[in-house]
Design a protein around this motif. Structure first.
Motif, PDB file in Angstrom:
ATOM      1  N   GLY A 106       0.789  -1.225   0.000  1.00  0.00           N
ATOM      2  CA  GLY A 106       0.000   0.000   0.000  1.00  0.00           C
ATOM      3  C   GLY A 106       0.826   1.281   0.000  1.00  0.00           C
ATOM      4  O   GLY A 106       0.273   2.374  -0.119  1.00  0.00           O
ATOM      5  N   ALA A 107       2.150   1.153   0.141  1.00  0.00           N
ATOM      6  CA  ALA A 107       2.996   2.345   0.210  1.00  0.00           C
ATOM      7  C   ALA A 107       3.126   2.993  -1.163  1.00  0.00           C
ATOM      8  O   ALA A 107       3.301   2.314  -2.168  1.00  0.00           O
ATOM      9  CB  ALA A 107       4.382   1.973   0.749  1.00  0.00           C
ATOM     10  N   ASP A 108       3.055   4.297  -1.179  1.00  0.00           N
ATOM     11  CA  ASP A 108       3.238   5.079  -2.397  1.00  0.00           C
ATOM     12  C   ASP A 108       4.688   5.544  -2.427  1.00  0.00           C
ATOM     13  O   ASP A 108       5.099   6.375  -1.613  1.00  0.00           O
ATOM     14  CB  ASP A 108       2.274   6.270  -2.379  1.00  0.00           C
ATOM     15  N   ASP A 110       6.280   7.483  -4.399  1.00  0.00           N
ATOM     16  CA  ASP A 110       6.434   8.930  -4.596  1.00  0.00           C
ATOM     17  C   ASP A 110       6.274   9.684  -3.277  1.00  0.00           C
ATOM     18  O   ASP A 110       7.011  10.636  -3.009  1.00  0.00           O
ATOM     19  CB  ASP A 110       5.427   9.447  -5.624  1.00  0.00           C
ATOM     20  N   ASP A 111       5.341   9.259  -2.460  1.00  0.00           N
ATOM     21  CA  ASP A 111       5.134   9.892  -1.160  1.00  0.00           C
ATOM     22  C   ASP A 111       6.324   9.631  -0.237  1.00  0.00           C
ATOM     23  O   ASP A 111       6.813  10.538   0.441  1.00  0.00           O
ATOM     24  CB  ASP A 111       3.836   9.386  -0.533  1.00  0.00           C
ATOM     25  N   HIS A 141      12.856  -0.426  -3.522  1.00  0.00           N
ATOM     26  CA  HIS A 141      11.489  -0.513  -2.988  1.00  0.00           C
ATOM     27  C   HIS A 141      10.712  -1.628  -3.701  1.00  0.00           C
ATOM     28  O   HIS A 141      10.038  -2.430  -3.044  1.00  0.00           O
ATOM     29  CB  HIS A 141      10.786   0.836  -3.152  1.00  0.00           C
ATOM     30  N   ARG A 142      10.819  -1.704  -5.014  1.00  0.00           N
ATOM     31  CA  ARG A 142      10.128  -2.772  -5.772  1.00  0.00           C
ATOM     32  C   ARG A 142      10.642  -4.146  -5.349  1.00  0.00           C
ATOM     33  O   ARG A 142       9.856  -5.083  -5.157  1.00  0.00           O
ATOM     34  CB  ARG A 142      10.324  -2.585  -7.276  1.00  0.00           C
ATOM     35  N   THR A 145       9.398  -4.965  -1.845  1.00  0.00           N
ATOM     36  CA  THR A 145       7.961  -5.243  -1.905  1.00  0.00           C
ATOM     37  C   THR A 145       7.719  -6.648  -2.436  1.00  0.00           C
ATOM     38  O   THR A 145       6.924  -7.414  -1.865  1.00  0.00           O
ATOM     39  CB  THR A 145       7.245  -4.189  -2.774  1.00  0.00           C
TER      40      THR A 145
END
Length: 164
Positions: A106-108, A110-111, A141-142, A145
């Protein structure tokens, strides 16, 4: 000196809460690990793992509350190494892994980047380095995840250790 932060997925049935067992887990090559525990998944972060941690945990005064975001990189219960000079192993239970996977899903990015950008770019100096640095953090991050999502899907725990 090369430092790497290793994260290895382990089925709970194969897991032993023993520093000696954890040491063997990280000394063995991938094929040996796969043979011993039935499968192998690993994520490795280079010496900038602390910066990746900063991406998820926030920067003072906005530290994240204890929870999934604080467990992505450096989180987990310590299991102390038999050699006190070495850092402890960290263990995330299968349920903790599931919560981390949900957080990451659920993490964005960009944010996350927007809130930590200035601090993460500081070591690289030049402003024109941003696209490359941002790309490296986005790829990490990818990868994290995907690692946590697959690990949670198997119902596995994660053992972490800083290797120097």
């Amino acid at each position: 000196m090369s430092m790497y932060f290793h994260l290895r997925a382990v089925p709970p049935s194969a897991l032993r809460n023993s520093a000696t067992w954890f040491q063997r887990l990280f000394e063995d090559d991938w094929d040996t690990v796969r043979e011993r525990i039935g499968r192998h998944r690993e994520e490795v972060l280079d010496k900038l793992y602390g910066d990746v941690e900063r991406l998820y945990c926030g920067i003072p005064p906005n530290h994240a509350p204890e929870g999934p975001r604080t467990q992505v990189v450096l989180g987990g219960g310590p299991v102390f190494h038999t050699d006190p000079a070495l850092p402890p192993f960290l263990l995330l239970t299968a349920s903790q892994v599931g919560r981390v996977a949900e957080f990451l899903k659920g993490a964005d990015f960009d944010d996350l980047w927007r809130h930590s950008r200035i601090r993460l770019l500081r070591p690289y100096g030049a402003p024109d380095a941003e696209p490359e640095v941002r790309g490296l953090f986005a790829a990490t991050h990818r990868d994290l995840t995907a690692f946590y999502a697959q690990t949670a899907a198997y119902g596995d725990a994660v053992v972490k250790w800083l290797l120097v």
